[in-house]
Design a protein around this motif. Structure first.
Motif, PDB file in Angstrom:
ATOM      1  N   ARG A 182      -4.253   0.763  -5.837  1.00 38.25           N
ATOM      2  CA  ARG A 182      -5.708   0.748  -5.243  1.00 38.25           C
ATOM      3  C   ARG A 182      -6.166   2.178  -5.011  1.00 38.25           C
ATOM      4  O   ARG A 182      -7.467   2.597  -4.838  1.00 38.25           O
ATOM      5  CB  ARG A 182      -5.797  -0.082  -4.181  1.00 38.25           C
ATOM      6  CG  ARG A 182      -5.338   0.505  -2.746  1.00 38.25           C
ATOM      7  CD  ARG A 182      -5.223  -0.554  -1.686  1.00 38.25           C
ATOM      8  NE  ARG A 182      -3.981  -1.184  -1.771  1.00 38.25           N
ATOM      9  CZ  ARG A 182      -3.460  -2.147  -0.835  1.00 38.25           C
ATOM     10  NH1 ARG A 182      -4.329  -2.329   0.258  1.00 38.25           N
ATOM     11  NH2 ARG A 182      -2.494  -2.723  -0.927  1.00 38.25           N
ATOM     12  N   PHE A 183      -5.243   3.212  -4.967  1.00 38.49           N
ATOM     13  CA  PHE A 183      -5.673   4.351  -4.684  1.00 38.49           C
ATOM     14  C   PHE A 183      -5.726   5.375  -5.925  1.00 38.49           C
ATOM     15  O   PHE A 183      -4.879   4.742  -6.727  1.00 38.49           O
ATOM     16  CB  PHE A 183      -4.729   4.935  -3.433  1.00 38.49           C
ATOM     17  CG  PHE A 183      -4.463   4.326  -2.233  1.00 38.49           C
ATOM     18  CD1 PHE A 183      -5.469   4.081  -1.321  1.00 38.49           C
ATOM     19  CD2 PHE A 183      -3.558   3.378  -1.973  1.00 38.49           C
ATOM     20  CE1 PHE A 183      -5.507   3.271  -0.396  1.00 38.49           C
ATOM     21  CE2 PHE A 183      -2.991   2.674  -1.046  1.00 38.49           C
ATOM     22  CZ  PHE A 183      -4.443   2.671   0.077  1.00 38.49           C
ATOM     23  N   PRO A 184      -6.698   6.099  -5.924  1.00 38.63           N
ATOM     24  CA  PRO A 184      -6.676   7.157  -7.244  1.00 38.63           C
ATOM     25  C   PRO A 184      -5.286   7.699  -7.559  1.00 38.63           C
ATOM     26  O   PRO A 184      -4.688   8.249  -6.701  1.00 38.63           O
ATOM     27  CB  PRO A 184      -7.845   8.029  -6.916  1.00 38.63           C
ATOM     28  CG  PRO A 184      -8.132   7.811  -5.342  1.00 38.63           C
ATOM     29  CD  PRO A 184      -7.535   6.641  -4.788  1.00 38.63           C
ATOM     30  N   TYR A 185      -5.081   7.672  -8.496  1.00 39.90           N
ATOM     31  CA  TYR A 185      -3.826   8.612  -9.023  1.00 39.90           C
ATOM     32  C   TYR A 185      -4.094   9.982  -9.166  1.00 39.90           C
ATOM     33  O   TYR A 185      -5.141  10.295  -9.318  1.00 39.90           O
ATOM     34  CB  TYR A 185      -3.214   8.249 -10.351  1.00 39.90           C
ATOM     35  CG  TYR A 185      -2.775   6.742 -10.502  1.00 39.90           C
ATOM     36  CD1 TYR A 185      -1.466   6.641 -10.428  1.00 39.90           C
ATOM     37  CD2 TYR A 185      -3.481   5.580 -10.877  1.00 39.90           C
ATOM     38  CE1 TYR A 185      -1.111   5.454 -10.404  1.00 39.90           C
ATOM     39  CE2 TYR A 185      -3.256   4.345 -10.759  1.00 39.90           C
ATOM     40  CZ  TYR A 185      -1.730   4.349 -10.589  1.00 39.90           C
ATOM     41  OH  TYR A 185      -1.321   2.869 -10.642  1.00 39.90           O
ATOM     42  N   ARG A 186      -2.954  10.688  -8.686  1.00 37.99           N
ATOM     43  CA  ARG A 186      -3.271  12.154  -8.599  1.00 37.99           C
ATOM     44  C   ARG A 186      -2.859  12.983  -9.760  1.00 37.99           C
ATOM     45  O   ARG A 186      -3.193  14.068 -10.091  1.00 37.99           O
ATOM     46  CB  ARG A 186      -2.445  12.629  -7.242  1.00 37.99           C
ATOM     47  CG  ARG A 186      -2.397  14.189  -6.880  1.00 37.99           C
ATOM     48  CD  ARG A 186      -2.299  14.239  -5.662  1.00 37.99           C
ATOM     49  NE  ARG A 186      -2.350  15.741  -5.255  1.00 37.99           N
ATOM     50  CZ  ARG A 186      -1.170  16.274  -5.005  1.00 37.99           C
ATOM     51  NH1 ARG A 186      -0.038  15.800  -4.891  1.00 37.99           N
ATOM     52  NH2 ARG A 186      -1.146  17.691  -4.930  1.00 37.99           N
TER      53      ARG A 186
ATOM     54  N   ALA B 265       0.885  -1.204  -0.045  1.00 38.45           N
ATOM     55  CA  ALA B 265      -0.193   0.089  -0.038  1.00 38.45           C
ATOM     56  C   ALA B 265       0.893   1.255   0.187  1.00 38.45           C
ATOM     57  O   ALA B 265       0.667   2.209  -0.494  1.00 38.45           O
ATOM     58  CB  ALA B 265      -1.031   0.025   1.352  1.00 38.45           C
ATOM     59  N   LEU B 266       2.072   1.108   0.776  1.00 29.47           N
ATOM     60  CA  LEU B 266       2.922   2.254   0.817  1.00 29.47           C
ATOM     61  C   LEU B 266       3.400   2.767  -0.713  1.00 29.47           C
ATOM     62  O   LEU B 266       3.742   3.699  -1.050  1.00 29.47           O
ATOM     63  CB  LEU B 266       3.924   2.238   2.081  1.00 29.47           C
ATOM     64  CG  LEU B 266       3.312   2.481   3.474  1.00 29.47           C
ATOM     65  CD1 LEU B 266       4.429   1.796   4.347  1.00 29.47           C
ATOM     66  CD2 LEU B 266       2.975   3.762   3.653  1.00 29.47           C
TER      67      LEU B 266
ATOM     68  N   ILE C 197       9.793  11.388  -4.772  1.00 22.21           N
ATOM     69  CA  ILE C 197       9.075  10.692  -3.700  1.00 22.21           C
ATOM     70  C   ILE C 197       9.527  11.191  -2.261  1.00 22.21           C
ATOM     71  O   ILE C 197       9.117  10.681  -1.269  1.00 22.21           O
ATOM     72  CB  ILE C 197       8.975   9.024  -3.915  1.00 22.21           C
ATOM     73  CG1 ILE C 197      10.569   8.682  -3.681  1.00 22.21           C
ATOM     74  CG2 ILE C 197       8.550   8.491  -4.963  1.00 22.21           C
ATOM     75  CD1 ILE C 197      10.827   7.461  -3.538  1.00 22.21           C
TER      76      ILE C 197
ATOM     77  N   PHE D  21       0.825   4.072  -2.623  1.00 19.33           N
ATOM     78  CA  PHE D  21       0.786   5.499  -2.234  1.00 19.33           C
ATOM     79  C   PHE D  21       1.808   6.402  -3.253  1.00 19.33           C
ATOM     80  O   PHE D  21       1.285   7.422  -3.738  1.00 19.33           O
ATOM     81  CB  PHE D  21       1.305   5.600  -0.650  1.00 19.33           C
ATOM     82  CG  PHE D  21       0.130   5.629   0.123  1.00 19.33           C
ATOM     83  CD1 PHE D  21      -1.217   5.724  -0.209  1.00 19.33           C
ATOM     84  CD2 PHE D  21       0.267   5.816   1.575  1.00 19.33           C
ATOM     85  CE1 PHE D  21      -2.212   5.576   0.733  1.00 19.33           C
ATOM     86  CE2 PHE D  21      -0.678   5.517   2.528  1.00 19.33           C
ATOM     87  CZ  PHE D  21      -2.146   5.600   1.945  1.00 19.33           C
ATOM     88  N   LEU D  22       2.975   5.946  -3.201  1.00 17.60           N
ATOM     89  CA  LEU D  22       4.065   6.611  -3.947  1.00 17.60           C
ATOM     90  C   LEU D  22       3.597   6.662  -5.472  1.00 17.60           C
ATOM     91  O   LEU D  22       4.019   7.993  -6.023  1.00 17.60           O
ATOM     92  CB  LEU D  22       5.346   6.322  -3.631  1.00 17.60           C
ATOM     93  CG  LEU D  22       5.841   6.352  -2.189  1.00 17.60           C
ATOM     94  CD1 LEU D  22       6.998   5.532  -1.891  1.00 17.60           C
ATOM     95  CD2 LEU D  22       6.296   8.078  -1.878  1.00 17.60           C
TER      96      LEU D  22
ATOM     97  N   SER E 134       0.708   6.719  -7.006  1.00 18.07           N
ATOM     98  CA  SER E 134      -0.362   7.326  -7.182  1.00 18.07           C
ATOM     99  C   SER E 134      -0.079   8.902  -6.716  1.00 18.07           C
ATOM    100  O   SER E 134      -0.842   9.705  -7.476  1.00 18.07           O
ATOM    101  CB  SER E 134      -1.625   6.840  -6.096  1.00 18.07           C
ATOM    102  OG  SER E 134      -1.246   7.425  -4.800  1.00 18.07           O
ATOM    103  N   GLU E 135       1.154   9.067  -6.218  1.00 18.49           N
ATOM    104  CA  GLU E 135       1.116  10.652  -5.771  1.00 18.49           C
ATOM    105  C   GLU E 135       1.835  11.267  -7.022  1.00 18.49           C
ATOM    106  O   GLU E 135       1.661  12.603  -6.909  1.00 18.49           O
ATOM    107  CB  GLU E 135       2.081  10.720  -4.511  1.00 18.49           C
ATOM    108  CG  GLU E 135       2.502  12.140  -4.185  1.00 18.49           C
ATOM    109  CD  GLU E 135       3.474  12.250  -3.127  1.00 18.49           C
ATOM    110  OE1 GLU E 135       4.443  11.513  -2.993  1.00 18.49           O
ATOM    111  OE2 GLU E 135       3.327  13.518  -2.288  1.00 18.49           O
TER     112      GLU E 135
ATOM    113  N   SER F 231       1.032  18.120   0.674  1.00 17.01           N
ATOM    114  CA  SER F 231       0.867  17.928  -0.746  1.00 17.01           C
ATOM    115  C   SER F 231       1.327  19.088  -1.829  1.00 17.01           C
ATOM    116  O   SER F 231       1.419  18.937  -2.999  1.00 17.01           O
ATOM    117  CB  SER F 231      -0.634  17.723  -1.118  1.00 17.01           C
ATOM    118  OG  SER F 231      -1.462  18.875  -0.776  1.00 17.01           O
TER     119      SER F 231
END
Lengths: 526, 234
Positions: B121-125, B84-85, B146, B88-89, B91-92, B172
């Motif tokens: 799984r997290f939406p891309y930014r 997940a981490l 990152i 995160f990276l 998707s950021e 952010s």
């Protein structure tokens, strides 16, 4: 009557000033002069009965009589009804201040002098037991002082509740290396929502903090202290600086404290409005003149702290409890409280509440007592729905949890926290999905950005909650939110990212309907 | 002092105070890392090395081992958290491997493969951050940063020890900055070092690119796990 001088107390505390205390003081002085009355206006600290501010007190033979909230338009009628003579017929009269139930029922150890004294008067402070702890500490060795703090059971009042005595012991034992330097740092970056106890200490009784820090310095062998003060507290800044200068002149600070040959210097440093600088390692970075970024631990600040030296970082309230503990003995403090939560906690009642203010009580009182007996219900008069205890990183509690005793362990057991003792009340118009979103949004704004889960998790959290509120793939997004919260809790570098999910999870757990309903303002939408 | 710890139930001998990531690797246990650079102080920023130590989740790079420590690495829950981490990276920032010059020698990409990430799984930014191209020998593709802070801490001016890279803004809206004057004074090998320690394709050396043909790139020759474990791989 002309020969005697009547003492009138009008607070110089920020809350009172915001309610017009300065103008009130000026107008009262002018009116008294106009009427030929001799009055002495003393600018005291606040008693913490904020819904009565500006709270004006008149000294009489029977004691101090309170009037509040006093507005300028009330001045004429106060004089007309002889308030200077102790007449209690005025509708704003609250009777003897000490007899106001809100105040009378409290157990004020730390706030015993708050509002009673002129905050910068050394005479007032010493008349009410001030510096007696310091005088005792000067005759003790460091270990004996630390032992007394251990006996008191005092735990860090900033929120983490780490035993203060153990922290001090670590600093006492730590080797300061070639420079021999150790530091005492006071965390006065009070940023939690609904909190004002630190500010009240600094504005109402600054010598107590000065005394507490000096004792800490004597205990661990540190001769330099810093108060890291948030810049949003200009009044506290001014009062602290006045108090430090006076204490130095009178020999309570500086070299050769009270002729003991011991040294402790104290300075106030201002923060730059970052919530994260209330986190101790960020605070140290900021104090060193760097960006307020969290440091990875270990090493602990107690061993490698400010400028790499052993450092005590304590909250204002922790340090403010020290003079009492040294003066009356650790056991006297430990006689209050329950379980492993000993002593008193100054609770701060805020938000949608009728009688907001500071309530210092021993641990063990229930949240309901605070909300109902002291708070008197909501300000709007509507039913209470949710209460956030402990600041923006702690859980929202529904009524079913309000009978939990205010105790660190009891709150932990229900997945909540006491934090710094701030209590923020919401009525039944609150939308808890919006509050959950706010928690994440707060983290987006305040994260230092150093670690992945906090920086990115919070941003993603806002978006995911927005989708849930917009009815997009609700089930999948609720699952994603849960994953995200778990990753943030376990993975974050400090409590900012590690605790942001607690209010979110509590909102989901206790107020699930708020996440299921159709958006309130959507017409013909999903 | 020699001590004993357990990793996933297996007893392991170690020197007290040594870094848990290193101790694990010496004993054939791979803990994924991104910001950690062996031989340098722990940064603790990426959290990708999260493991459980005596029941509590901690970043392994920030843990000095102590006697009797019980470490869990390979549990389903921890593996998912590390994944997940990494997600995160991904998707950021904007991590489009096929068009990135760092592909094949990118730590983030290689670690993504190791933890089994297929898609975030997290939406891309899809952030838009301006490139920094002013320095003579270095440019920054900021969308890929990152925020590991390797360059910030470890690449310093050789004369003054001043930081050459820094992070501006917070949360952010943070972005990586470069001190052009100091960057222009960097000798060529330091420019290369900066590009090499960047775990993604953010710090890039001007004038070179796509030097290694596909199939012969860093992590194609030897995976990130094999590199971490050396000859201790199981």
């Amino acid at each position: 009557m002309s020969a005697s001088v009547t003492k009138i107390y009008i607070p110089r505390d920020t809350t009172a000033l915001a309610m017009g205390a300065d103008r009130l003081a000026r107008e009262i002085a002018a009116e008294a002069a106009h009427r030929g009355e001799t009055v002495e206006i003393i600018r005291n600290g606040s008693r913490g009965l904020f819904w009565l501010e500006p709270l004006l007190e008149v000294e009489t033979r029977a004691g101090r009589i309170a009037y509040g909230p006093v507005e300028n338009k009330d001045i004429d009628s106060l004089f007309d009804q002889s308030f200077l003579l102790g007449e209690t017929s005025h509708p704003l009269c609250q009777g003897l201040t000490e007899e106001i139930p809100y105040l009378k029922k409290q157990q004020r150890l730390t706030f015993a002098r708050a509002g009673v004294t002129d905050p910068v008067s050394l005479e007032d402070y010493q008349q009410l037991d001030g510096f007696s702890g310091l005088k005792k500490a000067l005759l003790m060795d460091g270990q004996a002082i630390v032992d007394e703090v251990k006996i008191s059971g005092l735990r860090g009042r900033g929120g983490a509740a780490f035993p203060t005595g153990i922290k001090w012991q670590t600093v006492l034992n730590a080797s300061p290396g070639a420079t021999g330097q150790k530091y005492i740092v006071c965390n006065a970056d009070e940023g939690d929502s609904g909190t004002f106890a630190d500010r009240m200490v600094m504005e109402a009784d600054p010598y107590m903090l000065i005394e507490g820090m000096t004792i800490a310095g004597l205990a661990v062998g540190a001769d330099q202290g810093y108060i890291y003060l948030r810049s949003e507290y200009p009044v506290a800044h001014q009062i602290l600086n006045e108090a430090i200068a006076k204490a130095e002149t009178a020999g309570f600070l500086g070299t050769n404290i009270l002729g003991s040959g011991k040294t402790f210097n104290l300075e106030v440093r201002l923060g730059a409005k970052a919530y994260i600088c209330g986190e101790e390692t960020s605070l140290l970075e900021s104090l060193e003149g760097k960006r307020g970024m969290v440091r990875a631990k270990p090493p602990l600040p107690a061993i490698v702290g400010l400028f790499g030296q052993p450092t005590i970082v304590n909250n204002v309230l922790s340090l403010a409890a020290i003079p009492y503990i040294l003066s009356k003995g650790g056991q006297a403090y430990a006689d209050y409280g329950m379980g492993r939560s000993l002593g008193t906690l100054p609770f701060q009642l805020a938000g949608n509440i009728k009688q907001g203010g500071l309530i210092e009580l021993a641990f063990g009182v229930t949240l309901r007592e605070l909300l109902e007996e002291y708070g008197g219900g909501t300000f709007t008069g509507r039913p209470m729905r949710a209460v956030q205890v402990g600041g923006p990183l702690c859980a929202y509690l529904p009524e079913s949890q309000w009978d939990t005793p205010m105790d660190y362990e009891a709150f932990q057991a229900i997945g909540a926290g006491l934090g710094h003792g701030g209590i923020v009340v919401f009525d039944d118009t609150v939308d808890m999905s919006e509050q959950a979103r706010f928690s994440m949004e707060f983290c987006v704004a305040e994260s230092c950005g150093k670690c992945t889960p906090c920086r990115i998790g919070s941003t993603r959290g806002v978006e995911v909650i927005d989708r849930i509120r917009n009815n997009e793939n609700r089930t999948a997004n609720m699952e994603l939110l849960s994953d995200l919260c778990e990753t943030m809790i376990d993975g974050s570098l400090c409590a900012m990212g590690g605790m942001t999910p607690f209010p979110v999870q509590s909102a989901v757990k206790y107020f699930p309907d708020d996440f299921n309903q159709q958006p309130k303002n959507s017409e013909g939408g999903a | 002092m020699s001590i004993q710890i357990t990793i996933d139930g297996q007893p392991v001998a170690a020197e007290e105070g040594h870094n848990l990531v290193d101790v694990a690797a010496e004993n054939g246990v791979y803990i994924p890392t991104l910001c950690y650079l062996k031989g340098h102080p722990c940064l603790g920023t990426c959290r990708v090395c999260s493991v459980r130590v005596n029941g509590h989740v901690a970043a392994a790079c920030s843990v000095p081992v102590a006697d009797g420590m019980q470490v869990e690495v390979e549990t389903t829950e921890l593996a998912d958290m590390r994944k997940a981490l990494i997600e995160f990276l991904f998707s950021e920032g904007n991590h489009n491997c096929p068009s990135c010059e760092k592909s094949g020698r990118c730590d983030l990409q290689a670690t993504g493969y190791e933890v089994g990430m297929m898609v975030s799984r997290f939406p891309y930014r899809f952030p838009v951050r301006e490139r920094a191209v002013v320095a003579d020998h270095i440019w920054l593709e900021r969308d890929r940063c990152i925020f590991c802070q390797r360059c910030v801490e470890f690449i310093r001016d050789r004369k003054t020890d001043q930081k050459i890279f820094s992070i501006k803004g917070r949360g952010s809206t943070a972005q990586i900055e470069i001190n052009t004057e100091l960057a222009n004074a960097m000798p060529p090998e330091q420019v290369r070092e900066a590009a090499d320690i960047c775990p993604v394709g953010c710090i890039l050396e001007k004038g070179v690119g796509f030097n290694d043909p596909i199939g012969q790139r860093k992590f194609e020759i030897q995976s990130v796990r094999e590199r971490a474990l050396g000859d201790k791989k199981k």
